[in-house]
Design a protein around this motif. Structure first.
Motif, PDB file in Angstrom:
ATOM      1  N   GLY A 215      12.938  55.843  11.294  1.00  0.00           N
ATOM      2  CA  GLY A 215      12.975  57.292  11.467  1.00  0.00           C
ATOM      3  C   GLY A 215      12.819  58.059  10.176  1.00  0.00           C
ATOM      4  N   HIS A 232      18.325  59.970  11.165  1.00  0.00           N
ATOM      5  CA  HIS A 232      18.356  58.569  11.571  1.00  0.00           C
ATOM      6  C   HIS A 232      19.359  58.355  12.707  1.00  0.00           C
ATOM      7  CE1 HIS A 232      17.915  54.242  11.220  1.00  0.00           C
ATOM      8  NE2 HIS A 232      19.227  54.148  11.254  1.00  0.00           N
ATOM      9  N   GLU A 402       7.266  56.125  15.772  1.00  0.00           N
ATOM     10  CA  GLU A 402       7.925  54.831  15.629  1.00  0.00           C
ATOM     11  C   GLU A 402       7.460  53.899  16.743  1.00  0.00           C
ATOM     12  OE1 GLU A 402      12.423  52.946  15.082  1.00  0.00           O
ATOM     13  OE2 GLU A 402      12.137  55.094  15.405  1.00  0.00           O
ATOM     14  N   ASN A 407       5.301  51.851  10.498  1.00  0.00           N
ATOM     15  CA  ASN A 407       4.271  52.877  10.393  1.00  0.00           C
ATOM     16  C   ASN A 407       3.497  52.615   9.099  1.00  0.00           C
ATOM     17  OD1 ASN A 407       2.954  55.524   9.958  1.00  0.00           O
ATOM     18  ND2 ASN A 407       4.201  56.124  11.711  1.00  0.00           N
ATOM     19  N   VAL A 453      16.192  49.346  18.394  1.00  0.00           N
ATOM     20  CA  VAL A 453      15.978  50.716  17.942  1.00  0.00           C
ATOM     21  C   VAL A 453      17.313  51.351  17.593  1.00  0.00           C
ATOM     22  CG1 VAL A 453      15.135  52.997  18.618  1.00  0.00           C
ATOM     23  CG2 VAL A 453      13.881  50.945  19.306  1.00  0.00           C
TER      24      VAL A 453
END
Length: 514
Positions: A215, A232, A402, A407, A453
């Protein structure tokens, strides 16, 4: 001993030539040969009586001593071993008067050397309301005494910890302050990921550096705003509507560790009051890391403005500090195992940067990717291959989305051409902690593979292949196992020609910001 005489001694010290320096500084390795064996130092800091304190990953807290008076510290004198108290990961250090405060995975503890023999003989717990498990990435770093006299520190996120302890107060992933007697605690900011360095600006503002990933699209430099959320692990903090933006994106290297403001009365080559940042560098790439300097000023409207300059390329730094006389000391964590635990064969070192106006130094820093001017045809061909290999299924290029894999926006400013190719050929060689896969075995026999996640007290959110996120109640889980293999398969470039590989790298690198 006067500061001038110390600087005169520094002129005659043996200089390390292997590191690239970008300012009027000499790099000198400290010859620590006596006392505590240096083993993956986790912090370095100025402490009581102007002594330099440090700590090993294995638990020893020690001071660095110049036993023969030649201007170089050559002995590590044991101050205390926190492993004797069942504590681990000493990652935070600050002091107030004669009292030393150490942040560990389990608690913040105070120490005093009452008899003056260089070893702590009195210790007590200051704060232990820390949700603690045996996950190796649990730290209590960034410890500082604020202008208000309170202790400021942070707890790294538990978003990737499948075995995280219950956190009813929501302390993990936030910046806290406590009174020095430990009786009062206040949550100052939330939504942080992996903050190793925090430092107070001379005007009293608290800056902190947060690592890219999960994030965070960049290596962030943030300004603490009381009550702010920094982006986050939003689910843990009830999905705040507003995300406090970073004030600056650090660019010199990746994985910022310790940060410290130079004192206003320490010129150090015209850098008084500037922020110095140590970088660990990417993962297990042992030749990466360094130091940057950030000149921070305020405009007439009160906004901060930033100018960043490289200082030295020096690998795997865990922290830095200015000494009493104004030299910059660096702690090199060195090689360790995958989880940053110490190994007997691999140790770290200490260096100091000494100002010397007569030093010849580099004025600019070369790019990681020297050949950045690619033809439009090679970039277009690489983009086509990127699509044909289904890379887009797991990797976004926009800097914010994400997906299952990292990324790749701006990866050309983080990894060299050779390092990018190494990541593709050997995806399981170096796996970023936030990208470690998780195998979830449910009680009904179903097995799920993916990347966590977020991990809450009662459920795990797992991103599966195809970027589909499922929520799994912990009551349904038989057990979880971290995966030692990357979710990206090997052999992706089997059959590709050298020209195709070149074009693919051209495309990936072309997505970097200039």
């Amino acid at each position: 001993m006067s500061c001038n005489s110390d600087h005169e001694k520094n002129k005659n010290l043996e200089v390390e030539e292997e590191f690239k320096v970008y300012g009027p500084y000499k790099v000198i390795e400290l010859p620590i040969k006596k006392g505590v064996r240096i083993l993956n130092p986790t912090f370095i800091s100025l402490g009581p009586d102007g002594k330099i304190f440090s700590a090993n990953q294995s638990g020893e807290i020690y001071t660095l001593i110049d036993s023969d008076g030649d201007g170089l510290e050559d002995e590590a004198l044991l101050y205390f071993n926190i492993s004797n108290l069942g504590l681990r990961s000493p990652s935070g250090f600050t002091f107030k008067g004669d009292t030393v405060f150490i942040g560990t995975s389990q608690e913040i503890r105070a120490f005093i050397d009452r008899d003056g023999d260089g070893m702590a003989d009195s210790t007590w717990t200051v704060f232990n309301e820390i949700p603690y498990s045996h996950h190796p990435y649990e730290w209590t770093p960034g410890l500082n005494v604020g202008p208000d006299g309170w202790l400021y520190f942070n707890l790294t996120t538990d978003s990737w910890n499948a075995g995280a302890s219950p956190d009813p107060n929501g302390f993990r992933g936030s910046i806290l302050r406590i009174s020095t007697d430990g009786k009062n605690v206040e949550q100052m900011g939330t939504g942080i990921r992996s903050v190793h360095g925090m430092a107070f600006h001379p005007n009293g503002d608290l800056f902190f550096a947060d690592n890219e990933g999960g994030g965070n699209p960049t290596e962030e430099l943030n300004l603490l705003v009381k009550g702010a959320y920094y982006g986050h692990n939003p689910k843990k903090f009830n999905n705040p509507e507003h995300v406090q933006p970073s004030v600056y994106d650090l660019k010199t290297e990746v994985a910022p560790s310790g940060i410290e403001f130079n004192r206003q009365n320490n010129d150090f080559g015209g850098t008084s009051a500037d922020l110095f940042v140590a970088f660990y560098g990417p993962g297990e790439r042992w030749n990466r890391g360094g130091v940057a300097r950030v000149h921070i000023s305020q405009s007439e409207n009160g906004n901060y403005e930033f100018e960043e300059y490289p200082v030295v390329d020096l690998p795997k730094l865990s922290d830095l500090t200015f000494s009493k006389i104004g030299d910059l000391y660096l702690a090199q964590h060195g090689k360790s195992d995958y989880w940053y635990n110490p190994t007997e064969e691999k140790t770290g070192k200490f260096y100091k940067l000494v100002y010397d106006p007569e030093v010849n130094y580099l004025t600019s820093r070369s790019s990681l990717n020297q050949n950045g001017n690619f033809s439009s045809s090679s970039v277009e061909s690489g983009k086509q291959l990127f699509a044909e290999l289904a890379c887009l299924a797991c990797h976004s290029m926009d800097g914010s989305t994400e997906l299952l894999g990292p990324n790749l926006k701006d990866v050309g400013n983080k990894l060299s051409r050779e390092e990018i190719l190494d990541e593709i050929y050997y995806p399981s060689k170096i796996i970023k902690p936030s990208m470690v896969g998780l195998k979830v075995i449910k009680k009904d026999g179903q097995v799920l593979l993916g990347r966590p996640v977020s991990i809450e007290e009662n459920e795990i959110s797992l991103m599966l292949v195809g970027n589909y996120i499922v929520q799994i109640s912990k009551s349904e889980i038989e057990r979880t196992e971290p995966m030692d293999k990357s979710l990206m398969f090997e052999g992706l470039l089997n059959g590709a020609s050298e020209e195709e590989i070149k074009n693919l790298l051209d495309y990936i690198i072309s997505m970097k910001e200039n």
